[in-house]
Design a protein around this motif. Structure first.
Motif, PDB file in Angstrom:
ATOM      1  N   ASN A 106      41.681  41.660  21.737  1.00 23.29           N
ATOM      2  CA  ASN A 106      42.870  41.282  22.491  1.00 23.29           C
ATOM      3  C   ASN A 106      43.115  42.235  23.665  1.00 23.29           C
ATOM      4  OD1 ASN A 106      45.384  39.747  22.885  1.00 23.29           O
ATOM      5  ND2 ASN A 106      46.382  41.631  22.213  1.00 23.29           N
ATOM      6  N   THR A 107      42.884  43.532  23.429  1.00 21.47           N
ATOM      7  CA  THR A 107      43.027  44.519  24.506  1.00 21.47           C
ATOM      8  C   THR A 107      42.078  44.203  25.646  1.00 21.47           C
ATOM      9  OG1 THR A 107      43.815  46.317  23.079  1.00 21.47           O
ATOM     10  CG2 THR A 107      42.684  46.958  25.111  1.00 21.47           C
ATOM     11  N   ALA A 108      40.833  43.868  25.302  1.00 22.18           N
ATOM     12  CA  ALA A 108      39.844  43.542  26.327  1.00 22.18           C
ATOM     13  C   ALA A 108      40.252  42.299  27.111  1.00 22.18           C
ATOM     14  CB  ALA A 108      38.479  43.332  25.678  1.00 22.18           C
ATOM     15  N   GLN A 109      40.684  41.272  26.421  1.00 19.26           N
ATOM     16  CA  GLN A 109      41.080  40.035  27.088  1.00 19.26           C
ATOM     17  C   GLN A 109      42.245  40.264  28.040  1.00 19.26           C
ATOM     18  OE1 GLN A 109      41.748  37.698  23.526  1.00 19.26           O
ATOM     19  NE2 GLN A 109      39.817  36.580  23.789  1.00 19.26           N
ATOM     20  N   ARG A 110      43.272  40.965  27.559  1.00 23.37           N
ATOM     21  CA  ARG A 110      44.448  41.224  28.388  1.00 23.37           C
ATOM     22  C   ARG A 110      44.094  42.132  29.560  1.00 23.37           C
ATOM     23  NH1 ARG A 110      48.291  43.696  24.132  1.00 23.37           N
ATOM     24  NH2 ARG A 110      49.630  44.023  25.943  1.00 23.37           N
ATOM     25  N   GLY A 111      43.222  43.109  29.300  1.00 21.86           N
ATOM     26  CA  GLY A 111      42.821  44.024  30.358  1.00 21.86           C
ATOM     27  C   GLY A 111      42.058  43.323  31.462  1.00 21.86           C
ATOM     28  N   TYR A 112      41.072  42.531  31.076  1.00 22.61           N
ATOM     29  CA  TYR A 112      40.298  41.780  32.066  1.00 22.61           C
ATOM     30  C   TYR A 112      41.201  40.870  32.895  1.00 22.61           C
ATOM     31  CZ  TYR A 112      35.597  42.901  30.230  1.00 22.61           C
ATOM     32  OH  TYR A 112      34.433  43.521  29.870  1.00 22.61           O
ATOM     33  N   LYS A 113      42.050  40.119  32.216  1.00 19.68           N
ATOM     34  CA  LYS A 113      42.925  39.165  32.901  1.00 19.68           C
ATOM     35  C   LYS A 113      43.809  39.868  33.926  1.00 19.68           C
ATOM     36  CE  LYS A 113      46.418  35.593  32.035  1.00 19.68           C
ATOM     37  NZ  LYS A 113      47.203  34.876  30.981  1.00 19.68           N
ATOM     38  N   GLY A 114      44.380  41.004  33.540  1.00 18.33           N
ATOM     39  CA  GLY A 114      45.249  41.735  34.446  1.00 18.33           C
ATOM     40  C   GLY A 114      44.508  42.324  35.631  1.00 18.33           C
ATOM     41  N   LEU A 115      43.331  42.874  35.395  1.00 10.54           N
ATOM     42  CA  LEU A 115      42.554  43.487  36.484  1.00 10.54           C
ATOM     43  C   LEU A 115      42.092  42.450  37.498  1.00 10.54           C
ATOM     44  CD1 LEU A 115      40.438  46.052  34.407  1.00 10.54           C
ATOM     45  CD2 LEU A 115      42.398  46.548  35.894  1.00 10.54           C
ATOM     46  N   VAL A 116      41.768  41.265  37.014  1.00 16.76           N
ATOM     47  CA  VAL A 116      41.396  40.181  37.936  1.00 16.76           C
ATOM     48  C   VAL A 116      42.612  39.770  38.758  1.00 16.76           C
ATOM     49  CG1 VAL A 116      40.656  37.774  38.081  1.00 16.76           C
ATOM     50  CG2 VAL A 116      39.481  39.335  36.522  1.00 16.76           C
ATOM     51  N   ALA A 117      43.771  39.658  38.097  1.00 18.41           N
ATOM     52  CA  ALA A 117      44.997  39.263  38.795  1.00 18.41           C
ATOM     53  C   ALA A 117      45.389  40.283  39.857  1.00 18.41           C
ATOM     54  CB  ALA A 117      46.128  39.083  37.789  1.00 18.41           C
ATOM     55  N   HIS A 118      45.122  41.555  39.590  1.00 21.95           N
ATOM     56  CA  HIS A 118      45.456  42.623  40.539  1.00 21.95           C
ATOM     57  C   HIS A 118      44.434  42.735  41.668  1.00 21.95           C
ATOM     58  CE1 HIS A 118      48.929  44.239  38.514  1.00 21.95           C
ATOM     59  NE2 HIS A 118      48.262  44.462  37.391  1.00 21.95           N
ATOM     60  N   GLY A 119      43.321  42.023  41.579  1.00 20.24           N
ATOM     61  CA  GLY A 119      42.301  42.111  42.609  1.00 20.24           C
ATOM     62  C   GLY A 119      41.398  43.317  42.477  1.00 20.24           C
ATOM     63  N   ILE A 120      41.390  43.935  41.309  1.00 20.90           N
ATOM     64  CA  ILE A 120      40.523  45.084  41.058  1.00 20.90           C
ATOM     65  C   ILE A 120      39.147  44.619  40.581  1.00 20.90           C
ATOM     66  CG2 ILE A 120      40.200  47.118  39.572  1.00 20.90           C
ATOM     67  CD1 ILE A 120      43.250  47.464  39.632  1.00 20.90           C
ATOM     68  N   LEU A 121      39.131  43.541  39.820  1.00 22.33           N
ATOM     69  CA  LEU A 121      37.894  42.942  39.344  1.00 22.33           C
ATOM     70  C   LEU A 121      37.737  41.540  39.921  1.00 22.33           C
ATOM     71  CD1 LEU A 121      37.590  43.680  35.494  1.00 22.33           C
ATOM     72  CD2 LEU A 121      36.327  44.748  37.363  1.00 22.33           C
ATOM     73  N   ASP A 122      36.493  41.199  40.221  1.00 15.77           N
ATOM     74  CA  ASP A 122      36.144  39.834  40.582  1.00 15.77           C
ATOM     75  C   ASP A 122      35.427  39.224  39.381  1.00 15.77           C
ATOM     76  OD1 ASP A 122      35.563  37.596  42.523  1.00 15.77           O
ATOM     77  OD2 ASP A 122      33.523  38.160  41.940  1.00 15.77           O
ATOM     78  N   ALA A 123      35.835  38.028  38.992  1.00 12.76           N
ATOM     79  CA  ALA A 123      35.232  37.367  37.836  1.00 12.76           C
ATOM     80  C   ALA A 123      34.450  36.125  38.285  1.00 12.76           C
ATOM     81  CB  ALA A 123      36.312  36.958  36.839  1.00 12.76           C
ATOM     82  N   HIS A 124      33.233  35.996  37.746  1.00 16.15           N
ATOM     83  CA  HIS A 124      32.391  34.845  38.096  1.00 16.15           C
ATOM     84  C   HIS A 124      31.820  34.266  36.805  1.00 16.15           C
ATOM     85  CE1 HIS A 124      29.678  32.255  40.295  1.00 16.15           C
ATOM     86  NE2 HIS A 124      28.648  32.751  39.629  1.00 16.15           N
TER      87      HIS A 124
END
Length: 261
Positions: free
Chosen positions: A196-214
């Motif tokens: 759950n920590t990983a899922q929430r972390g990924y989702k937030g970082l993508v929303a903040h523009g820190i991570l790009d998800a493909h």
């Protein structure tokens, strides 16, 4: 204050060894996972941020006397840098800082030092593996694998804006190559953090523009439809590997933002 204090380091990034995130390949913790000290902060990222501030300031320069790495500021300054005064009076913030330091000492990441006046708080940086050995700033492969945290983390106030899961997954992401695909299902065994920590972390970082998800689809014989969705992530902007490598070669800080801490 944040800009001024970071400018004294004459650096742009902070190196953290991978062993802080997980045990070396081929080794495991007592529970059979590869979790390391990062997992100790799963429910206490405030103390994690206190550690990162000490690492940021202490790792910048070795003592000319004995080659050790340490940083010294008044206790009130440390509490303000860590953002502990955002939701508490100064005395309460200083107490919270002291408790965080006590925990970091217990984890053998730092040592308290007696230097300067009674209001000064000086900390000696220890190795990121929690062994209690002295820290040395990594510069070659012989010093172990490491990743870097850009000063933007503090200059732009991300230490105050990111949630706990986002901070934890950010450190993991900064250690990866572009296009990494560490699924949330792997994170418990590899890092000792929950799915759950990983899922929430990924989702937030993508929303903040820190991570790009493909997202891509790959063949998976065990899947009901024969396919499996794989999401690959890449750090972008000042968080990108190329940007951090370039920043790491520079000793001149270029302040940004207007943080008043």
């Amino acid at each position: 204050m944040v800009e001024r204090v970071l400018s004294f380091t004459k650096r742009k990034v902070v190196p953290i060894r991978r062993v802080f995130l997980q045990t070396p390949l081929g080794t495991t913790a007592a529970d059979g996972t590869r979790r390391s000290l990062l997992s100790e902060f799963a429910r206490d990222t405030t103390t994690l941020d206190c550690y990162l501030w000490i690492a940021a300031l202490a790792s910048a320069r070795a003592s000319e006397e004995d080659g050790t790495y340490s940083a010294e500021y008044p206790a009130a300054t440390w509490a303000q840098l860590a953002g502990l005064v955002e939701h508490a009076e100064l005395d309460a913030a200083k107490t919270r800082w002291s408790k965080a330091v006590t925990r970091l000492v217990g984890l053998k990441l730092i040592e308290r030092q007696r230097k300067g006046g009674k209001n000064q708080a000086s900390y000696l940086l220890l190795h990121e593996d929690g062994s209690g050995t002295l820290y040395s700033r990594p510069t070659t492969k012989d010093h172990g694998n490491w990743f870097t945290i850009p000063h933007n983390y503090w200059l732009e106030g991300w230490d105050l804006k990111l949630s706990g899961p986002e901070k934890l997954m950010l450190l993991i992401a900064l250690d990866q190559q572009d296009g990494f695909d560490i699924s949330p299902e792997r994170v418990p065994d590899w890092y000792g953090l929950s799915r759950n920590t990983a899922q929430r972390g990924y989702k937030g970082l993508v929303a903040h523009g820190i991570l790009d998800a493909h997202a891509t689809w790959v063949a998976e014989p065990k899947s009901p439809n024969g396919w499996k969705k794989v999401v690959r992530y890449t750090t972008v902007g000042p968080w990108a590997r190329a940007a951090r490598l370039k920043a790491g070669r520079s000793r001149k800080l270029v302040p940004s933002g207007s943080d008043t801490r």
